[in-house]
Design a protein around this motif. Sequence first.
Motif, PDB file in Angstrom:
ATOM      1  N   ILE A 117      -6.223  -9.261  33.383  1.00 50.66           N
ATOM      2  CA  ILE A 117      -4.917  -8.648  33.644  1.00 50.66           C
ATOM      3  C   ILE A 117      -3.892  -9.172  32.633  1.00 50.66           C
ATOM      4  CG2 ILE A 117      -3.012  -8.472  35.312  1.00 50.66           C
ATOM      5  CD1 ILE A 117      -5.366  -6.876  36.204  1.00 50.66           C
ATOM      6  N   TYR A 118      -3.925 -10.483  32.385  1.00 45.78           N
ATOM      7  CA  TYR A 118      -2.988 -11.078  31.428  1.00 45.78           C
ATOM      8  C   TYR A 118      -3.204 -10.491  30.030  1.00 45.78           C
ATOM      9  CZ  TYR A 118      -0.648 -14.502  28.482  1.00 45.78           C
ATOM     10  OH  TYR A 118       0.162 -15.091  27.543  1.00 45.78           O
ATOM     11  N   ARG A 119      -4.457 -10.445  29.586  1.00 42.94           N
ATOM     12  CA  ARG A 119      -4.738  -9.955  28.233  1.00 42.94           C
ATOM     13  C   ARG A 119      -4.343  -8.497  28.068  1.00 42.94           C
ATOM     14  NH1 ARG A 119     -10.841 -11.741  27.021  1.00 42.94           N
ATOM     15  NH2 ARG A 119     -10.521 -10.180  25.368  1.00 42.94           N
ATOM     16  N   ARG A 120      -4.592  -7.706  29.096  1.00 42.84           N
ATOM     17  CA  ARG A 120      -4.267  -6.282  29.016  1.00 42.84           C
ATOM     18  C   ARG A 120      -2.760  -6.059  28.880  1.00 42.84           C
ATOM     19  NH1 ARG A 120      -4.705  -1.173  27.419  1.00 42.84           N
ATOM     20  NH2 ARG A 120      -3.935   0.327  28.941  1.00 42.84           N
ATOM     21  N   TYR A 121      -1.980  -6.672  29.749  1.00 43.40           N
ATOM     22  CA  TYR A 121      -0.563  -6.316  29.808  1.00 43.40           C
ATOM     23  C   TYR A 121       0.307  -7.113  28.845  1.00 43.40           C
ATOM     24  CZ  TYR A 121      -2.303  -3.507  33.539  1.00 43.40           C
ATOM     25  OH  TYR A 121      -3.031  -2.577  34.242  1.00 43.40           O
ATOM     26  N   ARG A 125      -0.731  -7.545  25.832  1.00 43.66           N
ATOM     27  CA  ARG A 125      -0.903  -6.697  24.645  1.00 43.66           C
ATOM     28  C   ARG A 125      -0.031  -5.448  24.733  1.00 43.66           C
ATOM     29  NH1 ARG A 125      -6.373  -5.436  21.314  1.00 43.66           N
ATOM     30  NH2 ARG A 125      -5.441  -4.018  19.800  1.00 43.66           N
ATOM     31  N   LEU A 126       0.035  -4.833  25.917  1.00 38.93           N
ATOM     32  CA  LEU A 126       0.892  -3.658  26.056  1.00 38.93           C
ATOM     33  C   LEU A 126       2.355  -4.005  25.812  1.00 38.93           C
ATOM     34  CD1 LEU A 126      -0.484  -1.563  29.075  1.00 38.93           C
ATOM     35  CD2 LEU A 126      -0.755  -1.159  26.634  1.00 38.93           C
ATOM     36  N   LEU A 127       2.766  -5.183  26.258  1.00 35.79           N
ATOM     37  CA  LEU A 127       4.142  -5.617  26.007  1.00 35.79           C
ATOM     38  C   LEU A 127       4.398  -5.766  24.510  1.00 35.79           C
ATOM     39  CD1 LEU A 127       4.704  -8.288  28.825  1.00 35.79           C
ATOM     40  CD2 LEU A 127       5.991  -6.151  28.531  1.00 35.79           C
ATOM     41  N   LYS A 128       3.458  -6.401  23.823  1.00 39.23           N
ATOM     42  CA  LYS A 128       3.622  -6.603  22.381  1.00 39.23           C
ATOM     43  C   LYS A 128       3.639  -5.279  21.631  1.00 39.23           C
ATOM     44  CE  LYS A 128       1.481 -11.204  22.112  1.00 39.23           C
ATOM     45  NZ  LYS A 128       0.313 -11.979  21.604  1.00 39.23           N
ATOM     46  N   GLU A 129       2.768  -4.345  22.048  1.00 37.28           N
ATOM     47  CA  GLU A 129       2.640  -3.071  21.340  1.00 37.28           C
ATOM     48  C   GLU A 129       3.552  -1.990  21.898  1.00 37.28           C
ATOM     49  OE1 GLU A 129      -1.483  -2.113  21.625  1.00 37.28           O
ATOM     50  OE2 GLU A 129      -2.112  -3.679  20.200  1.00 37.28           O
ATOM     51  N   ARG A 130       4.325  -2.369  22.933  1.00 36.26           N
ATOM     52  CA  ARG A 130       5.188  -1.396  23.618  1.00 36.26           C
ATOM     53  C   ARG A 130       4.373  -0.175  24.061  1.00 36.26           C
ATOM     54  NH1 ARG A 130      10.842  -1.526  20.057  1.00 36.26           N
ATOM     55  NH2 ARG A 130      11.164  -3.781  20.259  1.00 36.26           N
ATOM     56  N   GLY A 131       3.237  -0.461  24.640  1.00 35.97           N
ATOM     57  CA  GLY A 131       2.332   0.599  25.078  1.00 35.97           C
ATOM     58  C   GLY A 131       2.725   1.181  26.421  1.00 35.97           C
TER      59      GLY A 131
END
Length: 592
Positions: free
Chosen positions: A429-433, A435-441
């Motif tokens: 869960i940490y790795r997924r979100y 990354r989304l925060l960093k990539e503004r996904g």
Amino acid sequence: MANMAKIEDKLAILPALPGCYLMKNKQGEIIYVGKAKKLKNRVRQYFHGAHDFKTTRLVANIDDFEYIVCGSEKEALLLEINLIKKHTPQYNIMFMDDKTYPYLKLTKEKAPLLRVVRNTKDKKATYFGPFPDSSAAYDTQKLLNRIYPLRKCNRLPKKECLYYHMGQCLAPCVNVIDEQVYADMAQGIRKFLRGDVKEIVERLKAEMKEASEALQFEKAQEKLSLIQAIEHVTARQQIDFKDHKDRDVFGYYVDKGYISIQGFFMRGGKLIERTLSITPLYEDAMEAFQSFVLQYYANNPLPQEILLPKEYDVEHLVQILDTKIVQPIRGDKLKLVEMVLANAKNSHEQKFELISRKDHRREEGMQQLCQLLGKEIHRIELFDNSHISGAYNVSGMVVYKDGEPSKQDYRTYRLQEYRSDLDSMKEVIYRRYVRLLKERGKFPDLLIVDGGWLQIEAAKEIIDALEVSITVCGLVKDDNHRTSNLMDSEGRVLTVSKESSLFFLLTQMQDEVHRFAISYHRRLRGKGMTKSILDEVEGIGNVRKKKIWNHFKSLKRLKQASVEEIAAVVPMQVAQSVYNILHNTDQNENPA
């Protein structure tokens, strides 16, 4: 359509020029791409006037739109195809979910290779196909490699391999081969794949008779098996055009808001494959059909000729596709077109009810989920972890958009050393979100974990720490480990009737995420087993181990390989050792 004021302002300044338009939902996702001869007229039609049910549903989800002006309608159509491929909008017709067919690729090297491929972009090669499935392609490749002594190695070795001694390769690695020899082989392969096998069969029969008379019964049996294999591989349907041309035939049928597109693929004048796509229709039928055909040829080679019904508008297809397009009005070609149209109609009538029910159940399930949670849900992400006694600790994530799996958004994760199921859940869960925060996904509306309250708590801990807004739920299981109910982020059990569409949808989601995670786990485990087994073989270091793995891809294919096939990658003595270990035979035992 909550943004009508902004939409009306944009409609007022739309140009009366050709171009593409991109419809977006509230989340900013592109849900539909279209082209227009005049943008002003075409886009306004969506927001003014009456529509059928399906178009009304599309319009109801539009919150904004963008447009791109093009120099001509042809340019707009080409841009539309590229935008559809890039964004995969949910309401556009997609070519068979990007299905690609297998082809045989004959390279144009001095010593050519024959390979099964799905990518046909290499211009320095000749392609034969499409084949109905990979089994048909590999069977044909294997047979042709037995008949014609083509090179088998991806890279030329320093000395001749076993295929040379078996008479299945001319050893271009050490011998100078006349270019005409390979040119004749290429011509023979072309004739073979056109179904012209009479000359080959007669030659093999003569060789079989000669071997039999010389009491070489093994050699005679080998020739007989080749003849039988040719008859099996070249068996085709009864449709047969004597001109031996490669042609594709397309047609469509529309009813009840769905379009069915039928394609016949003919090679060497013979029908080798049929395909069908049935999908909801949100646009003009002819435009949807053109889009489908252009998407197909973006991934597949053009034939010598394309046959289409005489009623179709083919102006843009003629301009874009660099091949002959025929709209027959009489004769066998017209009968073929009529057969395609009849197949499209029959298939539509047979499959429509099933597709319609599936769509209705999916939509109903999503409505029930929104009502149960008291909020609008469009994007759902689900996680499932897998390991064996802590080894090969992995996780799989699947994504559903409006109740449909979005496979291009699936992800796999190799996790750290296993400590507990909860630690694994927190890590993924940490790795997924993060990354989304960093990539503004794009974040999901709902996160579903495959477990009860403890799994929900673990997910919530990470979600809260990252300060992202995602609703978290868990799948509550029954005694048989099957989906029973939902549990919300407060630990309340939300009852889901087993007769409801939502229960069916949740069960489907659970099965899919479990299948995806397990499949990834098995692939990794298979690679690990292969590597560990190869570590036991004397004479295999990292370089040879990598060569074997790159060539065979999986433990299953390596186990199915003969000693000779393994020897195409490594020396014969090493190949024999690999074979012995894989088959638990004694080192001195001959597996043949």
